[in-house]
Write an enzyme that holds these catalytic residues in place. Structure first.
Site, short mmCIF file in Angstrom:
data_model
loop_
_atom_site.label_atom_id
_atom_site.label_comp_id
_atom_site.label_asym_id
_atom_site.label_seq_id
_atom_site.Cartn_x
_atom_site.Cartn_y
_atom_site.Cartn_z
CG ASP A 45 27.72 -57.34 22.13
OD1 ASP A 45 28.57 -58.11 22.63
OD2 ASP A 45 26.52 -57.34 22.46
N GLY A 46 30.08 -54.42 19.45
CA GLY A 46 30.38 -53.75 18.19
C GLY A 46 31.75 -54.11 17.65
CB THR A 62 19.36 -59.03 21.33
OG1 THR A 62 20.64 -59.40 20.80
CG2 THR A 62 18.62 -60.28 21.76
CE1 TYR A 112 16.45 -49.13 14.47
CE2 TYR A 112 17.79 -49.37 12.49
CZ TYR A 112 16.83 -48.69 13.21
OH TYR A 112 16.24 -47.56 12.67
CB SER A 136 15.62 -50.62 19.19
OG SER A 136 16.71 -50.90 20.05
#
Length: 284
Positions: free
Chosen positions: A67-68, A182, A184, A187
């Site tokens: 994803d990054g 979905t 940071y 989290s």
């Protein structure tokens, strides 16, 4: 679709073993490709991929990494408006949905035009100092304002459409797109949002009040963050982060103005699972 542009994360795909599988599948189905050049980026407008070197007849961008890696490519290549598809070498893979064992199936489905394309909103952030815009960037996931040095509470005001919303004492704040909900935002206790929604989410980070909650806004909203004076008078610095990758140092009195970008990211979807099914699979 006949021609692909391949971007590979060499740290995840050592010796380009997975990339070579992608190339073999492309050639097997009679298609062509262009590989990203592994050279230093000299154009200051790009960090990882120089959009000016992507040939004009490219139909799809295949990102081998996670994803990054896909998010990095999306930020560099957003102006090209070319669909992106990710081969997952990371962990969860919300964006990079294709697993290693399905690479041949991936190209086969594209050849058969068995796919759909989703448009994901991006957000832009402008930093103003003394009335002048001194920095500008875009994000697919989120724009985060937080401290960049010692652990301390920072004070900042948030305005929505030029109306005062709240004064926060917190570790920072996340302005998230649905795609970034979905990441940071999740989290930090923020809500999960269907990725095609046209909204933005404000989520304070470790806010020092009991009643602080995430706020969901229309994507047409304009959000302004004003950096307040440091109550402790410590020599500490704060920064704004774009997709957790690019940062810019901030001073007292700076303004961060965030809005929906004119650019968007097109994500190619091969998986017919619903958003709820994907959440269950990834988070179970």
């Amino acid at each position: 679709m006949k021609k692909f542009y391949i971007i590979s994360n060499s740290q995840k795909d050592k010796n380009f073993a997975v990339t070579n599988q992608v190339i073999s599948a492309i050639e097997k189905y009679g298609m062509s490709y262009q590989m990203q050049e592994n050279c230093k980026i000299t154009n200051p407008d790009y960090k990882y991929t120089d959009a000016s070197k992507v040939e004009s007849d490219i139909d799809c961008i295949i990102v081998v990494g996670g994803d990054g890696t896909l998010i990095q490519a999306a930020r560099d290549l957003a102006s090209l408006d070319i669909p992106m598809l990710g081969v997952n070498l990371g962990t969860l893979g919300y964006l990079a949905e294709v697993e290693l064992e399905h690479i041949d199936d991936m190209i086969s489905m594209i050849a058969d035009e068995n796919y759909k394309i989703e448009s994901r909103i991006m957000i832009s952030g402008d930093v103003y100092r003394d009335g002048e815009c001194i920095y500008r960037d875009i994000a697919l996931n989120d724009i985060v304002f937080t401290r960049s040095s010692m652990l301390k509470v920072i004070d900042f005001k948030v305005f929505v459409n030029d109306e005062f919303l709240n004064l926060y004492s917190a570790d920072g704040i996340i302005i998230s797109t649905p795609t970034g909900s979905t990441a940071y935002n999740l989290s930090a206790g923020g809500p999960i949002v269907e990725p095609g929604a046209n909204i933005m989410v404000i989520t304070p980070i470790c806010c020092h009040t009991l009643g602080s909650r995430s706020i969901v806004l229309s994507a047409d909203s304009n959000i302004t963050i004003e950096i307040c004076p440091d109550r402790h008078r410590n020599e500490c610095s704060n920064a704004v982060y774009f997709d957790g990758d690019v940062s810019f140092e901030l001073r007292e009195g700076d303004l961060i103005k965030i809005k929906k970008s004119d650019l968007s990211t097109k994500i190619m979807k091969l998986n017919r699972m619903s958003f709820v099914e994907i959440l269950h699979s990834k988070m179970n």
